[in-house]
Design a protein around this motif. Structure first.
Motif, PDB file in Angstrom:
ATOM      1  N   ALA A 191       4.098  -1.739 -16.842  1.00  0.00           N
ATOM      2  CA  ALA A 191       3.464  -1.554 -15.530  1.00  0.00           C
ATOM      3  C   ALA A 191       4.522  -1.532 -14.432  1.00  0.00           C
ATOM      4  CB  ALA A 191       2.455  -2.663 -15.273  1.00  0.00           C
ATOM      5  N   THR A 192       4.433  -0.524 -13.570  1.00  0.00           N
ATOM      6  CA  THR A 192       5.369  -0.371 -12.462  1.00  0.00           C
ATOM      7  C   THR A 192       4.614   0.047 -11.214  1.00  0.00           C
ATOM      8  OG1 THR A 192       5.789   1.943 -13.042  1.00  0.00           O
ATOM      9  CG2 THR A 192       7.309   0.302 -13.937  1.00  0.00           C
ATOM     10  N   GLU A 193       5.209  -0.241 -10.051  1.00  0.00           N
ATOM     11  CA  GLU A 193       4.596   0.108  -8.772  1.00  0.00           C
ATOM     12  C   GLU A 193       5.564   0.954  -7.956  1.00  0.00           C
ATOM     13  OE1 GLU A 193       2.500  -1.980  -4.842  1.00  0.00           O
ATOM     14  OE2 GLU A 193       3.024  -3.172  -6.609  1.00  0.00           O
ATOM     15  N   HIS A 194       5.032   1.979  -7.297  1.00  0.00           N
ATOM     16  CA  HIS A 194       5.794   2.847  -6.406  1.00  0.00           C
ATOM     17  C   HIS A 194       5.071   2.882  -5.064  1.00  0.00           C
ATOM     18  CE1 HIS A 194       8.006   4.566  -9.912  1.00  0.00           C
ATOM     19  NE2 HIS A 194       6.866   4.254 -10.518  1.00  0.00           N
ATOM     20  N   SER A 195       5.846   2.796  -3.966  1.00  0.00           N
ATOM     21  CA  SER A 195       5.259   2.779  -2.633  1.00  0.00           C
ATOM     22  C   SER A 195       5.898   3.869  -1.779  1.00  0.00           C
ATOM     23  CB  SER A 195       5.471   1.415  -1.963  1.00  0.00           C
ATOM     24  OG  SER A 195       4.784   0.399  -2.674  1.00  0.00           O
ATOM     25  N   TYR A 196       5.053   4.573  -1.006  1.00  0.00           N
ATOM     26  CA  TYR A 196       5.511   5.674  -0.170  1.00  0.00           C
ATOM     27  C   TYR A 196       4.916   5.536   1.226  1.00  0.00           C
ATOM     28  CZ  TYR A 196       6.536   7.514  -4.802  1.00  0.00           C
ATOM     29  OH  TYR A 196       6.997   7.657  -6.088  1.00  0.00           O
ATOM     30  N   PRO A 197       5.691   5.055   2.211  1.00  0.00           N
ATOM     31  CA  PRO A 197       5.171   4.959   3.570  1.00  0.00           C
ATOM     32  C   PRO A 197       5.144   6.331   4.243  1.00  0.00           C
ATOM     33  CG  PRO A 197       7.427   4.138   3.477  1.00  0.00           C
ATOM     34  CD  PRO A 197       7.047   4.496   2.072  1.00  0.00           C
ATOM     35  N   TRP A 198       4.116   6.571   5.048  1.00  0.00           N
ATOM     36  CA  TRP A 198       4.003   7.827   5.781  1.00  0.00           C
ATOM     37  C   TRP A 198       3.040   7.635   6.944  1.00  0.00           C
ATOM     38  CZ3 TRP A 198      -0.631  11.055   5.359  1.00  0.00           C
ATOM     39  CH2 TRP A 198      -1.599  10.554   4.474  1.00  0.00           C
ATOM     40  N   VAL A 199       2.998   8.594   7.840  1.00  0.00           N
ATOM     41  CA  VAL A 199       2.140   8.527   9.024  1.00  0.00           C
ATOM     42  C   VAL A 199       1.287   9.791   9.077  1.00  0.00           C
ATOM     43  CG1 VAL A 199       2.065   8.447  11.548  1.00  0.00           C
ATOM     44  CG2 VAL A 199       3.775   7.092  10.310  1.00  0.00           C
TER      45      VAL A 199
END
Length: 260
Positions: A191-199
């Motif tokens: 299990a892995t997590e990826h995060s992508y901030p955007w507006v």
């Protein structure tokens, strides 16, 4: 509402028109994870399941990112949602089923995805059902567009409106350890997590439409009446964006695990 699967009845027009999609980078990461697990034993064509597919935003995104080869099926029990999705099939299919009881055979799926929906499920039952459905090497993926709850005065104002007038609402209702939950599921690994901030940039009217697509905001409408609720939503935008250009900060969260 006693049947949570019908919580979006009457909201689907705004949902389809104003809910955001998902960043291309997120979808590409998902595609590469699925491809990396492929084996010669997978059914041909690959079966990609989108569980809690709603109006089909994520279902159509799967078709776009994976191309024409796989079979893409949205799984959705909400009748209004299904009706809205069926009007824009674009090479995908839909079935009427709950996340905990999906009518496909054991080891038949390359991907089980749920986008913006896992908080509606009995999660342990959904994880067990996903493990049953996935072929060895297949991917279980949870995808969420999360508003920036702690770093934005605008989002704080939006969430405070919901907490004042939507009975029982808590802005942190989706704060749980998805990686930890998937690590604990027998039959899954890595299990892995990826995060992508955007507006996301919206007009005030588009922000209003997006807000009104929410089952939580529907409770505000019931509490205040539609006219006052709409005024409160627009006032929230106006306080922070007097130029009318509303900027909504998101972090898109992608959590994935692989079937052993």
């Amino acid at each position: 509402m006693s049947d949570r699967t019908q919580a979006f009845t009457g909201l689907t027009e705004n949902y389809r028109a104003f809910r955001p999609g998902y960043p291309d980078q997120t979808l590409a990461t998902l595609r590469e994870h699925v491809r990396a697990g492929a084996t010669a034993d997978w059914p041909d064509p690959w079966l990609l399941l989108d569980v809690g597919s709603g109006t089909g935003i994520s279902t159509r995104a799967l078709r776009g990112v994976f191309g024409p080869g796989p079979r893409v099926v949205g799984v959705e029990p909400g009748q209004d949602m299904l009706d809205a999705a069926a009007s824009e099939t674009e090479g995908v299919e839909y079935v009427d089923a709950r996340a905990e009881d999906i009518p496909f055979p054991d080891a038949s799926a390359a991907l089980v995805l749920t986008a913006q929906a896992v908080h509606w499920f009995d999660r342990p039952a959904f994880y067990a059902e996903s493990t049953r459905l996935l072929a060895p090497g297949g991917t279980l993926a949870v995808l969420n567009n999360n508003r920036d709850l702690d770093g934005s005065a605008f989002i704080d104002d939006h969430e405070s409106l919901l907490e004042r007038y939507s009975p029982g609402y808590d802005r942190y209702y989706r704060k749980y350890d998805l990686v930890g939950e998937l690590c604990a599921v027998r039959g899954l690994t890595g299990a892995t997590e990826h995060s992508y901030p955007w507006v996301r940039e919206l007009t005030a009217e588009q922000y209003l439409g997006m807000a009104l697509s929410s089952s939580k905001m529907a409770a505000v409408v019931r509490e205040l009446g539609e006219e006052r609720a709409r005024a409160e939503i627009l006032a929230t935008a106006g306080r922070h964006f007097p130029d009318g250009n509303v900027r909504v900060p998101y972090t898109t969260q992608l959590v994935m695990a692989r079937r052993v």
